[in-house]
Design a protein around this motif. Structure first.
Motif, PDB file in Angstrom:
ATOM      1  N   SER A  22       0.753  -1.159  -0.063  1.00  0.00           N
ATOM      2  CA  SER A  22       0.053   0.122  -0.004  1.00  0.00           C
ATOM      3  C   SER A  22       0.921   1.363  -0.055  1.00  0.00           C
ATOM      4  O   SER A  22       1.848   1.331   0.853  1.00  0.00           O
ATOM      5  CB  SER A  22      -0.811   0.034   1.325  1.00  0.00           C
ATOM      6  N   GLY A  23       0.546   1.922  -1.118  1.00  0.00           N
ATOM      7  CA  GLY A  23       1.157   3.457  -1.044  1.00  0.00           C
ATOM      8  C   GLY A  23       2.505   3.521  -1.907  1.00  0.00           C
ATOM      9  O   GLY A  23       3.074   4.491  -2.214  1.00  0.00           O
ATOM     10  N   LEU A  24       2.729   2.229  -2.519  1.00  0.00           N
ATOM     11  CA  LEU A  24       4.074   2.285  -3.279  1.00  0.00           C
ATOM     12  C   LEU A  24       3.455   2.683  -4.809  1.00  0.00           C
ATOM     13  O   LEU A  24       2.403   2.339  -5.085  1.00  0.00           O
ATOM     14  CB  LEU A  24       4.605   0.758  -3.548  1.00  0.00           C
ATOM     15  N   PRO A  25       4.334   3.010  -5.809  1.00  0.00           N
ATOM     16  CA  PRO A  25       3.989   3.301  -7.198  1.00  0.00           C
ATOM     17  C   PRO A  25       3.689   1.990  -7.643  1.00  0.00           C
ATOM     18  O   PRO A  25       4.123   0.982  -7.271  1.00  0.00           O
ATOM     19  CB  PRO A  25       5.475   4.087  -7.641  1.00  0.00           C
ATOM     20  N   ALA A  26       3.151   2.165  -8.810  1.00  0.00           N
ATOM     21  CA  ALA A  26       2.561   0.867  -9.452  1.00  0.00           C
ATOM     22  C   ALA A  26       3.592  -0.200  -9.841  1.00  0.00           C
ATOM     23  O   ALA A  26       3.495  -1.374  -9.508  1.00  0.00           O
ATOM     24  CB  ALA A  26       1.455   1.268 -10.606  1.00  0.00           C
ATOM     25  N   LYS A  27       4.615   0.552 -10.403  1.00  0.00           N
ATOM     26  CA  LYS A  27       6.004  -0.411 -10.871  1.00  0.00           C
ATOM     27  C   LYS A  27       6.266  -1.338  -9.454  1.00  0.00           C
ATOM     28  O   LYS A  27       6.898  -2.100  -9.616  1.00  0.00           O
ATOM     29  CB  LYS A  27       6.945   0.361 -11.488  1.00  0.00           C
ATOM     30  N   SER A  28       6.636  -0.390  -8.473  1.00  0.00           N
ATOM     31  CA  SER A  28       7.156  -0.985  -7.389  1.00  0.00           C
ATOM     32  C   SER A  28       6.322  -2.027  -6.713  1.00  0.00           C
ATOM     33  O   SER A  28       6.979  -2.929  -6.536  1.00  0.00           O
ATOM     34  CB  SER A  28       7.571   0.111  -6.266  1.00  0.00           C
ATOM     35  N   ARG A  29       4.902  -1.740  -6.753  1.00  0.00           N
ATOM     36  CA  ARG A  29       4.180  -3.048  -6.438  1.00  0.00           C
ATOM     37  C   ARG A  29       4.212  -4.193  -7.194  1.00  0.00           C
ATOM     38  O   ARG A  29       4.303  -5.373  -6.428  1.00  0.00           O
ATOM     39  CB  ARG A  29       2.547  -2.572  -6.422  1.00  0.00           C
ATOM     40  N   LEU A  30       4.531  -4.105  -8.505  1.00  0.00           N
ATOM     41  CA  LEU A  30       4.927  -5.294  -9.311  1.00  0.00           C
ATOM     42  C   LEU A  30       6.110  -5.978  -9.061  1.00  0.00           C
ATOM     43  O   LEU A  30       6.245  -6.987  -9.030  1.00  0.00           O
ATOM     44  CB  LEU A  30       4.867  -4.904 -10.866  1.00  0.00           C
ATOM     45  N   TRP A  31       7.312  -5.166  -8.343  1.00  0.00           N
ATOM     46  CA  TRP A  31       8.300  -5.845  -8.070  1.00  0.00           C
ATOM     47  C   TRP A  31       8.179  -6.399  -6.571  1.00  0.00           C
ATOM     48  O   TRP A  31       9.076  -7.159  -6.149  1.00  0.00           O
ATOM     49  CB  TRP A  31       9.360  -4.710  -8.037  1.00  0.00           C
ATOM     50  N   LEU A  32       7.283  -5.935  -5.822  1.00  0.00           N
ATOM     51  CA  LEU A  32       7.518  -6.564  -4.497  1.00  0.00           C
ATOM     52  C   LEU A  32       7.383  -7.983  -4.195  1.00  0.00           C
ATOM     53  O   LEU A  32       8.222  -8.372  -3.455  1.00  0.00           O
ATOM     54  CB  LEU A  32       6.298  -5.886  -3.824  1.00  0.00           C
ATOM     55  N   PRO A  33       6.569  -8.802  -4.875  1.00  0.00           N
ATOM     56  CA  PRO A  33       6.383 -10.192  -4.472  1.00  0.00           C
ATOM     57  C   PRO A  33       7.784 -10.658  -5.251  1.00  0.00           C
ATOM     58  O   PRO A  33       8.205 -11.871  -4.681  1.00  0.00           O
ATOM     59  CB  PRO A  33       5.524 -10.803  -5.494  1.00  0.00           C
ATOM     60  N   ILE A  34       8.381 -10.177  -6.283  1.00  0.00           N
ATOM     61  CA  ILE A  34       9.800 -10.919  -6.788  1.00  0.00           C
ATOM     62  C   ILE A  34      10.802 -10.550  -5.517  1.00  0.00           C
ATOM     63  O   ILE A  34      11.939 -11.438  -5.387  1.00  0.00           O
ATOM     64  CB  ILE A  34      10.075 -10.031  -7.849  1.00  0.00           C
ATOM     65  N   ALA A  35      10.585  -9.261  -4.870  1.00  0.00           N
ATOM     66  CA  ALA A  35      11.554  -9.028  -3.864  1.00  0.00           C
ATOM     67  C   ALA A  35      11.453  -9.938  -2.757  1.00  0.00           C
ATOM     68  O   ALA A  35      12.428 -10.698  -2.409  1.00  0.00           O
ATOM     69  CB  ALA A  35      11.536  -7.654  -3.379  1.00  0.00           C
ATOM     70  N   TYR A  36      10.463 -10.283  -2.248  1.00  0.00           N
ATOM     71  CA  TYR A  36      10.078 -11.262  -1.291  1.00  0.00           C
ATOM     72  C   TYR A  36      10.691 -12.490  -1.333  1.00  0.00           C
ATOM     73  O   TYR A  36      11.319 -13.387  -0.706  1.00  0.00           O
ATOM     74  CB  TYR A  36       8.392 -11.453  -0.897  1.00  0.00           C
ATOM     75  N   ILE A  37      10.211 -13.246  -2.680  1.00  0.00           N
ATOM     76  CA  ILE A  37      10.654 -14.487  -3.061  1.00  0.00           C
ATOM     77  C   ILE A  37      12.079 -14.451  -3.181  1.00  0.00           C
ATOM     78  O   ILE A  37      12.554 -15.657  -2.694  1.00  0.00           O
ATOM     79  CB  ILE A  37      10.022 -14.978  -4.499  1.00  0.00           C
TER      80      ILE A  37
END
Length: 344
Positions: free
Chosen positions: A289-304
């Motif tokens: 929540s609150g992240l730009p759209a492109k960052s939200r797409l990267w977030l699950p990749i970062a977690y994994i």
């Protein structure tokens, strides 16, 4: 009556920091602190102009000194810098860290108020690119790094470890400085020895230091692989220091791998990797929540990337590393190894 602030030695392990070193040192020298400050830069064999920048800083300000670190290794740099210091309070600062203006003042106030041997604060990850922003969010969430307060924040109080650290020299002398066998996790390992010998490690959230995450998936994976590998070395060297937070990533790796291997023969086994993926995607929606759209797409990749790399590093950590670490620890405890904290 005018308050007399104790002098502080700031130690900085430096390697390939040409871009950030001048700003980092400036942040230290311009602290809102009325006591004397010295800065010791332990410079490794860099591939850029780090050595020239460090020498220029020392020439410009007598409070800055440069010592060599031929190995280029972080714990060796820290011990070399400690050996060159003069004061009874020693603050570790990285070559790309941006300290808040009151960092040292808050540290001294906390040391005095708590009687702690080491105080430290928050590793405040902040990104610029969409990928860095995603990693920063992952590094400050419990889904990404568990409940460690120096990542996620929280109330001040005793802690297992803290980010960087401002130490009493007496504590460093008591435990013999950093164990140079630990290429990573040397902070956690030394804080464990401080606590084991009766010292207090204290988390102070007002000591918030900006941190720039790795810029791409490859660099992030390498970082977390080594985090996992060396955290297992700590666990083997100091039995009883592991908990469920550290076992979650290797368990996820085993579960995902087992499900993928078994799926061709028993398709319900896919519930393991698919369940993990669903949990990550759901967690990313909540924490993004609150992240730009492109960052939200990267977030699950970062977690994994963080989970799988840390877990794989933990699972493949060679037992020989722990044997070497145990031998190093035994030498320190017997007083036969070098004690860098006593050489200054």
């Amino acid at each position: 009556m005018t308050r007399v602030w104790p002098p502080i030695s700031v130690i900085m392990p430096i390697l390939n920091e040409e871009r950030h070193l001048r700003d980092a040192v400036h942040q230290v020298l311009s602290q809102q602190y009325d006591g004397p400050i010295e800065v010791v830069l332990a410079v490794g064999p860099s591939q850029d102009r780090t050595q020239e920048v460090a020498e220029a800083l020392a020439a410009e300000d007598p409070r800055v000194r440069v010592v060599p670190n031929p190995t280029g290794r972080t714990p060796n740099a820290l011990n070399a810098a400690i050996a060159a210091t003069r004061y009874d309070i020693i603050a570790r600062v990285d070559g790309h860290a941006m300290l808040p203006p009151d960092y040292l003042r808050v540290a001294v106030e906390t040391l005095e108020a708590t009687g702690a041997d080491n105080v430290g604060g928050i590793m405040a990850a902040e990104g610029i690119t969409p990928f860095e922003q995603a990693v920063a969010r992952a590094m400050t969430s419990k889904i990404g790094v568990g409940g460690a307060r120096f990542h996620t924040g929280g109330e001040p109080g005793p802690a297992d470890t803290v980010y960087l650290g401002v130490f009493r020299r007496s504590a460093l002398e008591r435990v013999g400085g950093y164990d140079e066998h630990f290429l990573r996790a040397q902070d956690w390992e030394m804080n464990h020895r401080i606590r084991k010998t009766g010292g207090l490690v204290y988390f102070q959230p007002r000591m918030r230091v900006s941190y720039r995450p790795r810029p791409n998936v490859k660099a992030l994976a390498k970082q977390y692989f080594h985090y996992g590998r060396w955290r297992h070395v700590v666990a083997r060297t100091h039995p009883g220091t592991i908990n469920m937070r550290y076992l979650a990533p290797p368990a996820a790796v085993v579960g995902v791998a087992a499900g993928l291997v078994a799926a061709p023969f028993f398709w319900p086994a896919l519930i393991l990797p698919l369940g993990y993926l669903a949990a990550i995607l759901a967690g990313s929606v909540v924490t993004g929540s609150g992240l730009p759209a492109k960052s939200r797409l990267w977030l699950p990749i970062a977690y994994i990337t963080m989970h799988m790399s840390w877990g794989l590093g933990f699972l493949t950590s060679p037992p020989s590393l722990a044997k070497n670490a145990a031998a190093s620890l035994a030498r320190t405890q017997q007083g036969t190894g070098a004690n860098p904290a006593r050489q200054g």
